[in-house]
Scaffold this active site. Sequence first.
Site, short mmCIF file in Angstrom:
data_model
loop_
_atom_site.label_atom_id
_atom_site.label_comp_id
_atom_site.label_asym_id
_atom_site.label_seq_id
_atom_site.Cartn_x
_atom_site.Cartn_y
_atom_site.Cartn_z
N CYS A 143 30.06 -2.95 -28.38
CA CYS A 143 31.21 -2.03 -28.31
C CYS A 143 32.12 -2.47 -27.18
O CYS A 143 32.83 -1.64 -26.59
CB CYS A 143 30.73 -0.60 -28.04
SG CYS A 143 30.10 0.21 -29.49
N ALA A 144 32.07 -3.76 -26.80
CA ALA A 144 32.88 -4.22 -25.65
C ALA A 144 34.08 -5.02 -26.14
O ALA A 144 35.19 -4.48 -26.29
CB ALA A 144 32.03 -5.02 -24.70
N ARG A 145 33.87 -6.29 -26.44
CA ARG A 145 34.95 -7.15 -26.92
C ARG A 145 34.38 -8.11 -27.96
O ARG A 145 33.29 -8.68 -27.75
CB ARG A 145 35.55 -7.98 -25.77
CG ARG A 145 36.46 -7.18 -24.87
CD ARG A 145 37.83 -6.92 -25.52
NE ARG A 145 38.65 -5.99 -24.77
CZ ARG A 145 38.86 -4.72 -25.09
NH1 ARG A 145 38.30 -4.19 -26.16
NH2 ARG A 145 39.65 -3.95 -24.38
N HIS B 46 36.84 -0.46 -34.17
CA HIS B 46 37.23 -0.24 -32.76
C HIS B 46 37.48 1.25 -32.45
O HIS B 46 38.58 1.65 -32.07
CB HIS B 46 38.49 -1.06 -32.43
CG HIS B 46 38.57 -1.39 -30.95
ND1 HIS B 46 39.02 -2.59 -30.49
CD2 HIS B 46 38.26 -0.67 -29.85
CE1 HIS B 46 38.98 -2.59 -29.17
NE2 HIS B 46 38.52 -1.42 -28.77
N GLY C 14 35.52 3.03 -30.26
CA GLY C 14 34.84 3.44 -29.02
C GLY C 14 35.57 4.54 -28.26
O GLY C 14 34.95 5.52 -27.84
N ARG D 27 31.17 0.55 -15.64
CA ARG D 27 31.32 1.96 -16.02
C ARG D 27 30.55 2.29 -17.32
O ARG D 27 29.70 3.18 -17.36
CB ARG D 27 32.80 2.28 -16.24
CG ARG D 27 33.58 2.46 -14.96
CD ARG D 27 35.03 2.71 -15.28
NE ARG D 27 35.62 1.52 -15.86
CZ ARG D 27 36.41 0.68 -15.19
NH1 ARG D 27 36.72 0.92 -13.96
NH2 ARG D 27 36.90 -0.40 -15.78
N ILE D 28 30.88 1.55 -18.39
CA ILE D 28 30.31 1.92 -19.69
C ILE D 28 28.83 1.54 -19.77
O ILE D 28 28.00 2.32 -20.24
CB ILE D 28 31.13 1.26 -20.83
CG1 ILE D 28 32.56 1.79 -20.79
CG2 ILE D 28 30.49 1.55 -22.19
CD1 ILE D 28 33.54 1.10 -21.73
N ASP E 85 31.62 -2.77 -33.05
CA ASP E 85 32.84 -1.95 -33.04
C ASP E 85 34.06 -2.82 -32.78
O ASP E 85 35.19 -2.38 -32.93
CB ASP E 85 32.72 -0.88 -31.93
CG ASP E 85 33.89 0.10 -31.96
OD1 ASP E 85 34.26 0.57 -33.06
OD2 ASP E 85 34.45 0.41 -30.88
N ASP F 147 23.66 -7.92 -14.51
CA ASP F 147 25.06 -7.88 -14.08
C ASP F 147 25.13 -8.60 -12.74
O ASP F 147 24.41 -8.23 -11.80
CB ASP F 147 25.53 -6.43 -13.91
CG ASP F 147 27.03 -6.33 -13.65
OD1 ASP F 147 27.54 -7.12 -12.83
OD2 ASP F 147 27.69 -5.48 -14.25
N GLU G 295 41.52 -8.70 -34.31
CA GLU G 295 41.66 -7.33 -34.81
C GLU G 295 43.11 -7.11 -35.20
O GLU G 295 44.00 -7.65 -34.55
CB GLU G 295 41.24 -6.32 -33.74
CG GLU G 295 39.75 -6.41 -33.42
CD GLU G 295 39.29 -5.35 -32.42
OE1 GLU G 295 40.06 -4.41 -32.12
OE2 GLU G 295 38.15 -5.46 -31.95
P1 NAD Z 1 33.84 -2.58 -16.01
O1 NAD Z 1 34.83 -3.51 -15.41
O2 NAD Z 1 33.58 -1.24 -15.39
O3 NAD Z 1 32.43 -3.31 -16.16
C1 NAD Z 1 32.29 -4.63 -16.58
C2 NAD Z 1 30.98 -5.13 -15.96
O4 NAD Z 1 30.67 -6.40 -16.53
C3 NAD Z 1 31.09 -5.33 -14.44
O5 NAD Z 1 30.07 -4.58 -13.79
C4 NAD Z 1 30.88 -6.83 -14.26
O6 NAD Z 1 30.21 -7.15 -13.06
C5 NAD Z 1 30.05 -7.17 -15.50
N1 NAD Z 1 30.10 -8.58 -15.85
C6 NAD Z 1 31.15 -9.44 -15.77
N2 NAD Z 1 30.77 -10.67 -16.17
C7 NAD Z 1 29.45 -10.59 -16.52
C8 NAD Z 1 28.50 -11.51 -17.02
N3 NAD Z 1 28.82 -12.80 -17.22
N4 NAD Z 1 27.25 -11.07 -17.27
C9 NAD Z 1 26.90 -9.78 -17.04
N5 NAD Z 1 27.76 -8.86 -16.56
C10 NAD Z 1 29.02 -9.26 -16.31
O7 NAD Z 1 34.31 -2.39 -17.55
P2 NAD Z 1 33.99 -1.17 -18.54
O8 NAD Z 1 35.05 -0.14 -18.39
O9 NAD Z 1 32.57 -0.78 -18.43
O10 NAD Z 1 34.26 -1.89 -19.95
C11 NAD Z 1 33.29 -2.77 -20.50
C12 NAD Z 1 33.84 -3.41 -21.77
O11 NAD Z 1 34.09 -2.40 -22.78
C13 NAD Z 1 35.16 -4.13 -21.59
O12 NAD Z 1 35.13 -5.33 -22.33
C14 NAD Z 1 36.18 -3.17 -22.22
O13 NAD Z 1 37.33 -3.87 -22.65
C15 NAD Z 1 35.37 -2.63 -23.36
N6 NAD Z 1 35.85 -1.34 -23.92
C16 NAD Z 1 35.76 -1.15 -25.27
C17 NAD Z 1 36.16 0.06 -25.82
C18 NAD Z 1 36.07 0.30 -27.31
O14 NAD Z 1 36.88 1.06 -27.83
N7 NAD Z 1 35.11 -0.27 -28.01
C19 NAD Z 1 36.68 1.08 -25.00
C20 NAD Z 1 36.74 0.85 -23.62
C21 NAD Z 1 36.32 -0.36 -23.08
#
Ligand code: NAD
Length: 539
Positions: free
Chosen positions: A231-233, A280, A282, A151-152, A257, A171, A262
Site C-alpha cells: 500500500c506504499a508505491r 490506490h 489507501g 508513520r504508516i 493498492d 528501517d 497509474e
Molecule cells: P514516512 O516518511 O513516514 O516513512 C517512510 C519510512 O521508510 C521511513 O521511516 C524511512 O526511514 C523508511 N525507509 C526509507 N528507505 C528504506 C529502506 N530502503 N528500507 C527500509 N525502510 C526504509 O512515510 P509514510 O507516510 O509512512 O508513507 C509510506 C509510504 O506510503 C510512502 O511511499 C507513501 O507515498 C505511501 N502512501 C500511500 C498511500 C496510499 O493511498 N496507498 C497513502 C499515503 C502514503
Amino acid sequence: MPSVIVLDKLAQEGLDMLEAAPGITYEVITGLKGEELREALNRFDGAICRSGVKITPESLEGNRQLKAVVRAGVGTDNIDKAAATRAGIVVMNTPAGNTLSTAEHTVALMLALSRNVAPAYQSLIEGRWDRGKFMGTQVAGKTLGVIGLGRIGLAVAERAQGLEMNILGYDPFMTEERAQSLGIELVKTVDEILPRIDYLTVHTPLTEETRNLVDMEQLEIIKPGARLINCARGGIYNEAALAAGLESGKLAGVALDVYPEEPCTENPLFGMPGVVCTPHLGASTEEAQTSVATEAVELLTAFLTTGAIRHAVNVTPLDPKTLESLRGYLDVAYRLGRLAACVQPSGLSSCHLMYRGEIAGKDTKLLTSAFSAGLLEGAMDEPVNLVNAEVVLHDRGIELVEESNSDMGAFRASMSLELFAGDRCQKFTGALFGKEMPRLVAVDGQRLEAYLDGSMLIFHHHDLPGVIGSVGTIFGEHGVNIAQMAVGRTAPGGQAVGVLNLDGAPSDEAIAAIEALPQVTCAKAVNLPAAGELPHWLS
Ligand code: NAD
C-alpha cells in the site's frame, strides 16, 4: 492579527478550528484565478489550499504579504514552489493526515487475502456455494514483516499487534531502543526478514534502494506460503517476480493498492488466484480528508503565531551573505550526511558533530541541518531540506549533538562526525580545500585525504603488504577503474583504512569479493553527488 485565506473547499472541522483559533481571522474564497487570485494572495498572511487552485509565479508577483501556503493533502504540484521560495513564502503539506486510513487499508487487504474475501464473493455472485474451496488462514500468532517503520508502517505494526501478530521490522532510521519499546523485533537487512515472515508489508518511499526490494532473488529466500501486501508505491515489489512466485506456489497471496503506472486497469496479476487489488484507495476515507484539513490549519496557525515550520516542501531562501560565506561548508556537511547514510545503513541512534576552526564561529545550526538533510534525503516520503531535516531526525528518535571549538587543529576549519549505532561508533572528518573542494580527511581517527564525491569505497584492513594490490585486482576484474586512492593507518602493520575514489559504482559482487579478503575487516560502498553538484537548496 494574522489573516488566512482558504482557497479550496475544506472540511468543516478545519474551518471550525480556524474560527476558534485565537488572534486569527480568515475568509473562504474559492474558485479564484488570474488577477483576482494575485490580488487576494497579497491581502493575507497565510493560505490553505487543496488541489483546485493553481498558485503560479504570476499569482505571487509583487506579493509582500503572504508568508505561508499549506496544502491540505500531500501533492503540491499545483503550487509553484520555486516562485514561492523566491518570494520567501514557506510551502507546507500534511503527509500525516492519511496515515491511519492507509494503515487500515493495509490491514484490510491482509485479512482479505487470508480469508479469500474477494474470490469467495465472486463465486457467490456466480451462483456457487463453495465452502470447501476457500479455506482461510488465521493471522493471530503469525509473523508480519514491516519494511519501513515511518508513520504508516508503525500504525500497521500497532494494529497487527492488536490482532496478536508478531512483528519483525526493518528501517535504517529506527533505533533498537525505540523498536524494543514498541514491541517490534528489529532486523538489520531485508534478507534477514524474508525467511521468517508469513506476511510482508512495505511502507517506504520508492527510491533506488527500495525499487524491486522483492525480486526474483528474494523469492529464493522468502518463506514458502508468504503473503505480500503493498500500500506504499508501485515498483517496490517487482510485479513479474510476484507473478512467478504465485505461479510456482512459493507465494500464497499478493495484495496491491499501488502500481508502477497509474491509473492501472490492465495488469498480469489481475485475476490470478491469490491476488486482491484496489485502485490506490489507501487514503480514500472521509476521515483522512478531515484529518488533512485540521492538520493544515494546525500547521498554518502554529507558523503564523510562533514561526514553527513543519513539513515544509520548499525552503525559505538563505540570505545571500550567509550562503556565500557557508556554501562550501554546507556542501561538506551535506556530503558527510550522505556518506553517513551509506556507511550506517541501520540502527543509527546518535550523531555527534564537532565543528572546529573558523566555522565554529559561524551558523553551525545551518551546517547541522545540511548534514541531517544529506542523511535523510533518500529515505523519507516527504522532501527533506534545511528547514525540516532536524525535526524529521528528532521524530525518528535519533539524537543530534553539536559542539564547536574555535581551535584550528590541522585545518583552517573541519567538521567531525561520530555515528553511534548500538555499541559501535564510526568517525569521519571532512574539510574544505579552497572554496569548493570537499575532502574526507580522516576516518576513525586515521588521517588521509580523499575526494568527497562520486563513487567511493571505504575499507578497513590490516596494514599488510599486498592488500591494496588485491583490492585493485578485484576491481580490475569487475571493470571498476580506481581514480584515486588514500590510505591512513595508526602504525605500520596495525589497523588501516583505505578510501578509493572510483570512476563508477562497484557491483555488490565486487564489494563481497573485497570483504572476503582475509586482511579486510569491512568494506562499504559510498555514493555521493559528483564534484560541484549541489543540492537544489544550495545552488
Ligand atoms: P514516512 O516518511 O513516514 O516513512 C517512510 C519510512 O521508510 C521511513 O521511516 C524511512 O526511514 C523508511 N525507509 C526509507 N528507505 C528504506 C529502506 N530502503 N528500507 C527500509 N525502510 C526504509 O512515510 P509514510 O507516510 O509512512 O508513507 C509510506 C509510504 O506510503 C510512502 O511511499 C507513501 O507515498 C505511501 N502512501 C500511500 C498511500 C496510499 O493511498 N496507498 C497513502 C499515503 C502514503
